[in-house]
Design an enzyme around this catalytic site. Structure first.
Site: not given
Ligand code: GLA
Length: 402
Positions: A164, A197-199, A201, A219
């Site tokens: 993460d 890293e949620w996209g 960069e 998420d």
């Molecule tokens: C971030 C991630 C999630 C999960 C939570 C855990 O939000 O994107 O997928 O792993 O942390 O706290």
């Protein structure tokens, strides 16, 4: 000296043959170099606690989940990674700087749990963060502890790491994520490396040589809008996915109860078509049959696990608000997948032309409906058109006649 020369003369052509042969098998995905740890040749399948338990995880839930994954038949269909998410470790490291399993939640330790998972022929996944703390802030991250933590994970028998991005030091993920990649490779244990890293960069542009999958979105939530937005965001990066490295629009919500059955079928179908990781995110211990039926659709799973590994795409490029959409792409053995998606609020007719999904214009094909499990016969008119319910899909495997 003479002996050496002879040996040298023999070994050089041999090496040449070996290297030329292996070169043919190296992935040549759109010119990008994929992480060659031998893992993720097809998208990973498994389970993770986060979407349902929101970090309230413990070893009993994990063990019972393992048993359920086996007894329901999910394991036999390929769901083989059992992954724990955030909040598995104590707030602080031990005197030597090692991460410690939380005594209140994992009293038997992580190694013991991984052994249990392995005893059922499944694989075990863990979670950490390329920062000072994980997202839940209840345990340390692995930033600057990459080698030490990778060694710990390998010693425990970890097979998968979700990594993460919270509480980092501000350095680019392009700098922080390769550090863990090198540390994992150095352990000698094959560990699937899932970047999260949620996209931020545009990881599709640099992660194919670093990880086996990379999140392209924030998420997911258990509702239609959240799911559809993620499908669209993930679609943008389709050409960068391939065997060894996959775009990840986040884990499945199927079975958590926030969407209708039709909506969950659409969610599962889109993820399968996009070659997304199929990581179940519900409580599989008491799952209603109607949800299991979705997760266990062998024909849809086969589309996801197709050996060609090409991410299917949204192929009708109407406006962003267009309700009637066609998605599709190629499968191995000259086949194609076609998906009609109705994002609107009322039933609508949707038409997919074969050339949209990559087949020859007007070709004569056999069509199979993978949700009705029915052959629809031969089509010669060059398209399929169906009435699709609101927030629903139709999904077909299309086989051109040779
Ligand atoms: C971030 C991630 C999630 C999960 C939570 C855990 O939000 O994107 O997928 O792993 O942390 O706290």
């Amino acid at each position: 000296m003479e002996e050496f020369r002879e040996w040298f003369a023999r070994i050089v052509p041999l090496l040449l043959v070996i290297s030329l042969t292996t070169a043919n098998y190296l992935p040549r995905h759109h010119g990008s170099v994929l992480l060659e740890n031998g893992l993720g040749r097809t998208p990973p399948m498994g389970w993770n606690d986060f979407n349902h338990f929101h970090n309230k995880i413990n070893e009993t839930i994990v063990r019972e989940t393992v048993d359920a994954i086996v007894s329901t038949g999910l394991a036999a269909l390929g769901y083989n990674y059992i992954n724990i998410d955030d909040e598995w470790a104590e707030q602080s490291r031990d005197k030597e700087g090692n991460l410690q399993p939380r005594k209140d939640r994992f009293p038997s330790g992580i190694k013991n749990l991984a052994d249990y998972v392995h005893s059922k022929n499944l694989k075990f996944g863990i979670y950490s963060d390329a920062g000072r703390l994980t997202c839940a802030k209840t345990q340390p991250g692995s930033l600057n502890f990459e080698n030490q933590d990778a060694k710990t994970f390998a010693a425990w028998g970890v097979d998968f790491l979700k990594y993460d991005n919270c509480h980092n030091d501000g350095a680019s993920p392009k700098i922080r994520y390769p550090k863990m990649q090198k540390a994992l490779l150095a352990t000698g244990r094959p560990i699937f490396y899932a970047l999260c890293e949620w996209g931020y960069e545009d990881p599709a542009l640099w992660a194919p040589g670093v990880g086996n999958s990379w999140r392209t979105t924030g998420d997911i939530k258990d509702n239609w809008q959240s799911m559809i937005v993620r499908a669209d965001q993930n679609d943008k990066w389709a050409k960068y996915a391939g065997p060894g490295g996959w775009n990840d629009p986040d884990m499945l919500e199927v079975g958590n109860g926030g969407m209708s059955l039709e909506e969950y079928r659409a969610h599962f179908s889109l993820w399968a078509l996009m070659k997304a990781p199929l990581i179940i995110g519900c409580d599989v211990r008491n799952l209603k049959q109607e949800y299991l039926d979705i997760l266990m659709n062998k024909e849809v799973i086969a589309i996801n696990q197709d050996s060609m590994g090409v991410q299917g795409k949204r192929v009708s490029r109407k406006g962003a608000l267009e309700a009637r959409l066609v998605w599709g792409g190629p499968l191995s053995q000259g086949k194609f997948v076609a998906l009609l998606l109705n994002r609107g609020d009322s039933t609508a007719k949707i038409r997919a032309y074969w050339e949209q999904i990559g087949a020859k214009p007007g070709s004569s094909v056999q069509v199979r409906d993978v949700w009705a499990h029915k052959d629809l016969g031969a089509f010669s008119q060059g398209y399929i058109e169906e009435a699709v319910d609101a927030h629903a899909i139709k999904m077909y495997v299309v086989v051109p006649k040779s």
